[in-house]
Write a protein that holds these residues in place. Structure first.
Motif: not given
Length: 169
Positions: A105-109
């Protein structure tokens, strides 16, 4: 299991301190993450986490309780197309597959929010669990720097893992 990443709230300080006050977590993090981890440390961290616009640090929340933290921090100058990711999770929740979900999720963000092409993470040669999490999350081993980390009167090798924007699926 209800897992979310969200901005910190002042009311998170109790659960933050409850889980962050653990030598087994602090030994793998920078000296900015103290042990003993007290209420004043939690309050200062929450204030720091909320001071960035856009947000760089999010709380890892499971069933309404903060159990860890994850951040993406864009570098500057000639490194401005890269960001460093850091994370920790409460020892009670190690090995449950939570961190890879948070990383995904943090990669996407990170790639959506910041003008970057690479997100990297650093760990010690002794932190095998973090190495496995990064590999499982699609990070590629980039470098090993001998004896560059000095923590608790001991030298550690630094391992760097990278994830490129074009790897996103």
């Amino acid at each position: 299991m209800q897992l979310t990443l969200r901005p910190y709230q002042p009311s998170d300080v109790e659960s933050l301190v409850k889980y962050a006050n653990n030598f087994n977590i602090s030994k793998y993090l920078t000296n900015k993450f103290p042990f003993l981890y007290e209420k004043k440390d939690g309050e200062a961290f929450i204030q720091l986490a909320l001071s960035h616009d856009p947000l760089q640090i999010k709380a890892i929340v499971l069933n309404g309780e903060v159990i860890g933290s994850i951040g993406v921090h864009q570098l500057s100058d000639i490194y401005s197309k890269s960001a460093e990711m850091g994370y920790w999770i409460a020892e009670d929740f190690w090995g449950r597959g939570i961190v890879p979900l948070a990383i995904k999720e943090m990669l996407q963000y990170g790639f959506t929010t910041f003008d970057i092409d690479r997100i990297f993470a650093r760990t010690t040669h002794t932190n095998l669990a973090s190495q496995q999490v990064l590999k499982k999350s699609g990070f590629i081993f980039e470098a090993e720097l001998k004896g560059t980390i000095f923590k608790n009167d001991e030298y550690f090798d630094e391992l760097i893992f990278g994830f490129r924007k074009n790897q996103l699926r």
